[in-house]
Structure formats: C-alpha cells, structure tokens
Design a protein around this motif. Structure first.
Motif, PDB file in Angstrom:
ATOM      1  N   ASP A 253       0.825  -1.205   0.000  1.00 57.82           N
ATOM      2  CA  ASP A 253       0.000   0.000   0.000  1.00 57.82           C
ATOM      3  C   ASP A 253       0.866   1.265   0.000  1.00 57.82           C
ATOM      4  O   ASP A 253       0.530   2.250  -0.662  1.00 57.82           O
ATOM      5  N   MET A 254       1.975   1.262   0.706  1.00 56.79           N
ATOM      6  CA  MET A 254       2.870   2.421   0.736  1.00 56.79           C
ATOM      7  C   MET A 254       3.584   2.595  -0.603  1.00 56.79           C
ATOM      8  O   MET A 254       3.790   3.711  -1.059  1.00 56.79           O
ATOM      9  N   ILE A 255       3.946   1.491  -1.229  1.00 54.20           N
ATOM     10  CA  ILE A 255       4.598   1.566  -2.538  1.00 54.20           C
ATOM     11  C   ILE A 255       3.651   2.178  -3.556  1.00 54.20           C
ATOM     12  O   ILE A 255       4.039   3.036  -4.352  1.00 54.20           O
ATOM     13  N   LYS A 256       2.362   1.766  -3.533  1.00 54.82           N
ATOM     14  CA  LYS A 256       1.371   2.341  -4.444  1.00 54.82           C
ATOM     15  C   LYS A 256       1.174   3.825  -4.167  1.00 54.82           C
ATOM     16  O   LYS A 256       1.061   4.641  -5.075  1.00 54.82           O
ATOM     17  N   LYS A 257       1.147   4.200  -2.889  1.00 55.19           N
ATOM     18  CA  LYS A 257       0.971   5.603  -2.493  1.00 55.19           C
ATOM     19  C   LYS A 257       2.127   6.464  -3.008  1.00 55.19           C
ATOM     20  O   LYS A 257       1.926   7.578  -3.489  1.00 55.19           O
ATOM     21  N   ILE A 258       3.353   5.923  -2.924  1.00 50.53           N
ATOM     22  CA  ILE A 258       4.531   6.656  -3.405  1.00 50.53           C
ATOM     23  C   ILE A 258       4.467   6.827  -4.916  1.00 50.53           C
ATOM     24  O   ILE A 258       4.770   7.889  -5.440  1.00 50.53           O
TER      25      ILE A 258
END
Length: 109
Positions: A100-105
């Motif tokens: 989820d953090m990778i997608k957000k970045i």
C-alpha cells in the motif's frame, strides 16, 4: 593611505592585549565587550592541528549540529510486513506499510 579608526574601534583596541593568549571563556567575553555592531555578529575560529591531511590516518572529518536544527523536518517511512511493521511503529516510524505504501509513493511521487 591608511584609514582612520573610529572612537568605538579605538576603545575596542584599547581593551585587547595582543601579547596575551586568552582562554576560550575570556575570548568570548572580550568579543562581546568589543563588538561595535548593532546586530549578532559572527566569529571565525582557525585551528592549527599539526596534521597531514594527505595521510589517511590523519584526516579529520566532523559535523556540527545547528542549535535550532536545519529547519527541515524528517519523515520516516518503513516498508515491512508482519511483526516488522509493529516493531517499526514502536520504534517511532511515521508511516509503516508494505504494498500500500509503494502504491501511495507511485501515485503521489
């Protein structure tokens, strides 16, 4: 042609004994007493360390933290899964996640 000294500069020179070696505490006190400016002035200090910087074992590297920081805030992001997420959050990470953090970045940049 040499320029003339002002009264304040003459008074400052009269307070300094140029033949004396001052301690750091006395030098700082003297700098404050002899300052002729109406703002916070800076002071430069030079040290003769007697080292050869070309020699690897004699190189000097240091850093100094500014008293009020650099003005930039730091944000810590940890990409982990499972128990590592809990450990990162407990250690004080601001953001913890995985895919989820990778997608957000990727979306926000």
């Amino acid at each position: 042609m040499a320029r003339k000294l002002t009264k304040a500069q003459k008074d400052a020179f009269a307070k300094v004994d140029f033949t004396k070696v001052y301690s750091v505490k006395d030098a700082v006190k003297l700098v404050k007493e002899t300052s002729t400016v109406k703002f916070d002035a800076s002071v430069e200090i030079a040290f003769n360390l007697g080292i050869d910087p070309k020699q690897v074992d004699q190189q000097l590297r240091a850093s100094h933290n500014l008293p009020h920081g650099s003005g930039k805030s730091k944000t810590i992001l940890v990409i982990a899964e499972g128990e590592d997420q809990k450990a990162a959050k407990a250690a004080g990470a601001d953001y913890v996640g995985a895919d989820d953090m990778i997608k957000k970045i990727k979306v926000k940049g």
